[in-house]
Design a protein around this motif. Sequence first.
Motif, PDB file in Angstrom:
ATOM      1  N   ASP A 122       0.837  -1.199   0.000  1.00 17.37           N
ATOM      2  CA  ASP A 122       0.000   0.000   0.000  1.00 17.37           C
ATOM      3  C   ASP A 122       0.870   1.247   0.000  1.00 17.37           C
ATOM      4  O   ASP A 122       2.009   1.234   0.487  1.00 17.37           O
ATOM      5  N   ILE A 123       0.315   2.315  -0.535  1.00 15.39           N
ATOM      6  CA  ILE A 123       0.975   3.617  -0.506  1.00 15.39           C
ATOM      7  C   ILE A 123       0.096   4.575   0.278  1.00 15.39           C
ATOM      8  O   ILE A 123      -1.073   4.757  -0.034  1.00 15.39           O
ATOM      9  N   GLY A 124       0.672   5.189   1.321  1.00 15.56           N
ATOM     10  CA  GLY A 124      -0.008   6.231   2.064  1.00 15.56           C
ATOM     11  C   GLY A 124      -0.943   5.752   3.157  1.00 15.56           C
ATOM     12  O   GLY A 124      -1.250   4.567   3.297  1.00 15.56           O
ATOM     13  N   LYS A 125      -1.392   6.730   3.923  1.00 12.83           N
ATOM     14  CA  LYS A 125      -2.389   6.553   4.972  1.00 12.83           C
ATOM     15  C   LYS A 125      -3.061   7.900   5.165  1.00 12.83           C
ATOM     16  O   LYS A 125      -2.653   8.910   4.568  1.00 12.83           O
ATOM     17  N   ARG A 126      -4.081   7.947   6.020  1.00 13.10           N
ATOM     18  CA  ARG A 126      -4.776   9.209   6.202  1.00 13.10           C
ATOM     19  C   ARG A 126      -3.911  10.210   6.953  1.00 13.10           C
ATOM     20  O   ARG A 126      -3.256   9.886   7.936  1.00 13.10           O
ATOM     21  N   GLY A 127      -3.889  11.452   6.458  1.00 16.68           N
ATOM     22  CA  GLY A 127      -3.107  12.492   7.102  1.00 16.68           C
ATOM     23  C   GLY A 127      -2.884  13.673   6.182  1.00 16.68           C
ATOM     24  O   GLY A 127      -3.386  13.698   5.041  1.00 16.68           O
ATOM     25  N   ILE A 128      -2.115  14.636   6.649  1.00 13.89           N
ATOM     26  CA  ILE A 128      -1.848  15.846   5.873  1.00 13.89           C
ATOM     27  C   ILE A 128      -0.374  16.011   5.548  1.00 13.89           C
ATOM     28  O   ILE A 128       0.015  16.938   4.825  1.00 13.89           O
ATOM     29  N   ASP A 129       0.476  15.120   6.056  1.00 15.31           N
ATOM     30  CA  ASP A 129       1.906  15.212   5.792  1.00 15.31           C
ATOM     31  C   ASP A 129       2.232  14.697   4.400  1.00 15.31           C
ATOM     32  O   ASP A 129       1.389  14.095   3.723  1.00 15.31           O
ATOM     33  N   LYS A 130       3.467  14.884   3.984  1.00 13.13           N
ATOM     34  CA  LYS A 130       3.906  14.389   2.687  1.00 13.13           C
ATOM     35  C   LYS A 130       3.739  12.872   2.643  1.00 13.13           C
ATOM     36  O   LYS A 130       4.104  12.168   3.576  1.00 13.13           O
ATOM     37  N   GLY A 131       3.170  12.391   1.556  1.00 17.61           N
ATOM     38  CA  GLY A 131       2.965  10.958   1.408  1.00 17.61           C
ATOM     39  C   GLY A 131       1.698  10.439   2.052  1.00 17.61           C
ATOM     40  O   GLY A 131       1.397   9.244   1.945  1.00 17.61           O
ATOM     41  N   GLU A 132       0.939  11.323   2.712  1.00 18.43           N
ATOM     42  CA  GLU A 132      -0.332  10.932   3.325  1.00 18.43           C
ATOM     43  C   GLU A 132      -1.486  11.526   2.508  1.00 18.43           C
ATOM     44  O   GLU A 132      -1.300  12.481   1.747  1.00 18.43           O
ATOM     45  N   PHE A 133      -2.684  10.951   2.711  1.00 16.93           N
ATOM     46  CA  PHE A 133      -3.833  11.360   1.898  1.00 16.93           C
ATOM     47  C   PHE A 133      -5.047  11.691   2.749  1.00 16.93           C
ATOM     48  O   PHE A 133      -5.214  11.178   3.855  1.00 16.93           O
ATOM     49  N   ASN A 134      -5.884  12.537   2.160  1.00 16.23           N
ATOM     50  CA  ASN A 134      -7.205  12.797   2.716  1.00 16.23           C
ATOM     51  C   ASN A 134      -8.192  12.746   1.555  1.00 16.23           C
ATOM     52  O   ASN A 134      -8.216  13.635   0.702  1.00 16.23           O
ATOM     53  N   LEU A 135      -8.962  11.674   1.495  1.00 21.47           N
ATOM     54  CA  LEU A 135      -9.923  11.459   0.413  1.00 21.47           C
ATOM     55  C   LEU A 135      -9.252  11.510  -0.964  1.00 21.47           C
ATOM     56  O   LEU A 135      -9.598  12.339  -1.819  1.00 21.47           O
TER      57      LEU A 135
END
Length: 373
Positions: A195-208
Motif C-alpha cells: 500500500d501507498i499512504g495513509k490518512r493524514g496531511i503530511d507528505k505521502g499521506e492522503f485525505n480522500l
Amino acid sequence: MSGKKVAEEKHPDDLTFPPPPDEPRFYWERSIHSSFDVKEDTDTDKLKRALTGEKKSGIGMSKPYSVAVQHGRVYVGDTVNRTVAVFDFPGHKYFKIGEEDDENGNGKLAMPLGIDLDKQGNLYVFDGKLKQIEVYTGDGKFLRSIGDPNQFARPAGIAVTPDGSRVYAVDIGGSSSSEHKVLVFDGQSGKHLFDIGKRGIDKGEFNLPRDTVLAPDGSLYVVDGGNFRVQKFDPEGKFISTFGAIGRQPGQFSRPKEAAVDKDGNVYVVDAMFGNFQIFNPEGQLLLAVGSRSNSDGPAKFSLPAGIAVDEDGRVYVTDQFFRKVDVFRPAALSEDDGFLGKKSLEKNAPENKAKNESEPAKSEPSESEPVP
C-alpha cells in the motif's frame, strides 16, 4: 506540451486555448454525446434528415465518469447505466462492456468508476459496488477479477502499467475511515503487493484521494482531493514531490477529481468546482487552464466534469456528468487531419471507403529483377 501551431487553421476565439492574442496550444475539436457521434454521417444521412426533418439520435450516456482512450477507441465508464460505453471512431461502431455476465457468471458491472488500459488494449475497471477490479479485452471479453471486496472501503481511480504487470487502485476511505490509500496489485496474479499512504496531511499521506495516473517515466501521481493537492511518488511508493493548494487562483484546487499525463510528462487535473482542467509540467508549474463552468452545455463548457484522458496523439478527453458528454481537445501542433481521430483516419476507415479499399486488388511490388519505371 508543444507550443507549435498549425498556421493554416483558423478557429473561433472561444474554441482556442489560450485565447488570442496568445499563441494557441489547444483547440476544442468535438463533443461526444451519443452513439450517433461515432457513426459516419454520410451525404445520404444528411439528405434524409433534410427531407424528413429527422433529428440526429443515438444511444446516450446517463452519468459518464471516467474515460480512457487508445487508438481512437474512447472508453467511458457510465455509473448509472452500469456499463463502459465504447466509441470506436476508426471502426465507426459503438458497443458496451459489462452489460451482462458471461457463461461463467462473471463480467457484469454495477458501478464502473476508475478505468484504464494497458498497451495490449486490455481494459481495467474499478467497480464501486463490486469493490473489485474487473479486467476485459478491448472488445469486452471478461478475463479476470483483481482484489477482494473486503480490501476496499470506497473504490475510486485506477492506473495500470503499460505491460499490465501492476495495478494501482485508489481507496477514498471516507470520513470515518483511516484507510485513505493506494493499493498495489500484481496485474496478472492479482496478488496484493503493498500500500501507498495513509490518512493524514503530511507528505505521502492522503485525505480522500480520488485518482492516480502513471507518467511515462514510471512516476505515480495521486490526486489528493481532501488536501487539495497532487502528490508524486516513484513506482514503489516513495514520496517525491507535491503541488497545488486550496484556493481559487490558477494552479490551486477547489474540487480536484481525476488526472491524466501526456507523453511529455505534463499532468492534467480536472476540477469539478472550477469547471476546467489545469495543465502542469512535471515540476508542478501551471502551464494552462482550459474550459469554464457553465449552466448550459457548449464547447469547453462544464457543469460537473469528472474524468480525463490524453491519447497517443495528445488529444484530451474530458467527461461531464451533468451534460452527459465527452469534450475532445486537440493540441495545436497536431493537424485536424492527423492522428487516430483525424479526418484522414476517419475517412479512410469509413464503411464505404473501407469496403472499396478491401475490394481493390493489391498492387504487387516489383521484384529486384524487374525494372522500376
